[in-house]
Design a protein around this motif. Structure first.
Motif, PDB file in Angstrom:
ATOM      1  N   GLN A 232      -7.475  -7.988   3.958  1.00 55.19           N
ATOM      2  CA  GLN A 232      -6.434  -7.731   3.186  1.00 55.19           C
ATOM      3  C   GLN A 232      -6.012  -6.399   3.421  1.00 55.19           C
ATOM      4  O   GLN A 232      -4.857  -5.978   3.500  1.00 55.19           O
ATOM      5  CB  GLN A 232      -6.709  -7.947   1.600  1.00 55.19           C
TER       6      GLN A 232
ATOM      7  N   THR B 232      -1.997  -4.688   5.035  1.00 60.90           N
ATOM      8  CA  THR B 232      -0.896  -3.768   4.459  1.00 60.90           C
ATOM      9  C   THR B 232      -1.177  -2.667   5.654  1.00 60.90           C
ATOM     10  O   THR B 232      -0.255  -2.142   5.920  1.00 60.90           O
ATOM     11  CB  THR B 232      -1.933  -3.151   3.212  1.00 60.90           C
TER      12      THR B 232
ATOM     13  N   ASN C 281       1.536   2.514   0.262  1.00 66.06           N
ATOM     14  CA  ASN C 281       1.179   0.936  -0.052  1.00 66.06           C
ATOM     15  C   ASN C 281      -0.120   0.431   0.443  1.00 66.06           C
ATOM     16  O   ASN C 281      -1.095  -0.113  -0.336  1.00 66.06           O
ATOM     17  CB  ASN C 281       2.275  -0.103   0.613  1.00 66.06           C
ATOM     18  N   CYS C 282      -0.461   1.020   1.629  1.00 67.07           N
ATOM     19  CA  CYS C 282      -1.853   0.481   2.256  1.00 67.07           C
ATOM     20  C   CYS C 282      -2.933   1.566   1.414  1.00 67.07           C
ATOM     21  O   CYS C 282      -4.035   0.851   1.072  1.00 67.07           O
ATOM     22  CB  CYS C 282      -1.843   0.967   3.723  1.00 67.07           C
TER      23      CYS C 282
ATOM     24  N   THR D 211      -4.123  -0.388  -1.826  1.00 64.19           N
ATOM     25  CA  THR D 211      -4.735  -1.428  -1.373  1.00 64.19           C
ATOM     26  C   THR D 211      -6.195  -1.036  -1.584  1.00 64.19           C
ATOM     27  O   THR D 211      -6.880  -1.636  -2.209  1.00 64.19           O
ATOM     28  CB  THR D 211      -4.194  -1.891  -0.169  1.00 64.19           C
TER      29      THR D 211
END
Length: 396
Positions: free
Chosen positions: A139, A143, A314-315, A318
């Motif tokens: 996952q 990202t 965004n990463c 996560t």
């Protein structure tokens, strides 16, 4: 290969699978700056090219599980790597809409297969204490792949803009720089695809798949590559027990159907959450972010820098989600994320309303204006060959 080294290699290849899926989603953003300037594409065709990755993924995802059960997880990982490499070659060599669309569809199909098969492979190959780590790595790399794609876009955009600045207004040199930029963006990401494709050949097939196919010795050998012998034998015993469940017990289990009332509402709600999460348009925002920032008044280089910043955020979030999911729970993160989406949409709507409410439409006056022998046209409407009928042209 030693067991510890093999497990790390397995996680590396799985991580590369997640990286490729993220690249599929993110690589088009900066390329949109130049692709329509070197290939004749309408706005509708550009939208189709952007959406083709998601369309290909939607088509391949339901088939991936069936094909993985039929021919094996390892073979499907090899196929997905081959599709990715082939898609990049098609896109880089494209000269029109059809080939671009085919390449993007194939890219999406590769991502759809990876998204289904790689997590399944990890769950069946890793020991119980490593399965969660494997899923988290996949996952995170997804990202991170979006960040890599944005960084590649920024790098080649910077090169293109510098070349354009030194072109001295030469239309041929400008177009060559633009053409080289977007093709190089796609070509640069072929290397992790080649590594994933080659690395998948070194991996063993899923031991659980081999055991279901009656290949007991091969399943045990596959387990020994990642587990100590005692644990491998325990896994083999568990697989044998699962396969030898009496028929009446299996029928009793089947009676506990997903269609029972106690399961229907939670299942429908879960599907609705997933569906609504996608309809917020996050994938479209990520794909068109560079264009949005460019149309907001930024230069091409600043727009791609902004793209990198958003995708790094965004990463990072996560990682925050992975760290908090076991501490705070799923419902807390779901509420927090949903509240963030609503707040972001509200702020965006206010921002757009504030700008658009002050807008004055001057298009008709500008397009029809003519002063003597000079034709006044907006910059984005000027023909490449200059003004019509040999008249002078004023840029506004």
């Amino acid at each position: 290969m030693p067991r510890i080294l093999y497990n790390r290699f397995l996680l590396l290849i799985a991580g590369l699978g997640g990286l490729l899926y993220g690249i599929d989603v993110g690589i088009i953003a900066a390329a949109l700056l130049y692709v329509s300037k070197t290939i004749d594409l309408s706005v509708g065709q550009i939208s189709i090219i952007v959406a083709a990755v998601l369309g290909g993924s939607m088509v391949s995802s339901p088939l991936a599980g069936v094909l993985a059960d039929w021919c094996g997880r390892k073979r499907m990982m090899i196929v997905s790597g081959l599709m990715f490499v082939t898609s990049v070659c098609i896109i880089v060599l494209s000269q029109g809409f059809v080939s671009l669309c085919i390449g993007r569809l194939l890219q999406g199909m590769s991502g759809g297969v990876i998204a289904v098969v790689v997590p399944l492979y990890l769950a069946e190959c890793l020991g119980a204490e490593m399965r969660g780590r494997g899923t988290a790595i996949f996952q995170f790399m997804l990202t991170f792949g979006i960040v890599v794609a944005a960084s590649v876009g920024w790098f080649f955009t910077r090169q293109a803009e510098l070349a354009i600045a030194h072109a001295g207004g030469n239309a041929a040199l400008i177009q060559a720089a633009q053409n080289h930029a977007w093709r190089s963006m796609f070509l640069a990401v072929i290397y992790p695809g080649v590594l994933f494709f080659a690395g998948a050949f070194v991996l063993s097939e899923s031991p659980r798949w081999l055991r279901r196919k009656g290949r007991t010795d091969a399943a045990f050998r596959a387990l020994l590559r990642s587990l100590p012998e005692e644990e491998a034998r325990r896994e083999m015993d568990e697989m044998s027990i699962v396969l030898q469940i009496p028929r009446k017990d299996a029928q009793a289990t089947e009676g506990d159907s997903l269609l029972k009332r106690k399961y229907v509402i939670p299942f429908v709600l879960a599907c609705a959450v997933l569906f609504l999460n996608q309809t917020t348009g996050i994938n479209s925002v990520l794909a068109f972010l560079v264009i949005i920032l460019k149309q907001a008044g930024m230069s091409a280089m600043h727009a791609t820098q902004g793209d990198v910043v958003v995708k790094v955020l965004n990463c990072v979030m996560t990682l925050v989600g992975v760290a908090l999911v076991d501490r705070k729970g799923r419902r807390f993160l779901l509420r927090l994320g949903t509240g963030g989406i609503v707040l972001a949409f509200a702020l965006g709507a206010l921002l757009f309303w504030g700008v658009e409410s002050r807008r004055v439409d001057m298009k008709d006056k500008v397009v029809t204006a003519e002063v003597g022998n000079a034709v006044i046209l907006p910059l984005d409407q000027q023909p490449l060959g200059g003004a019509p009928n040999g008249r002078a042209m004023i840029t506004i």
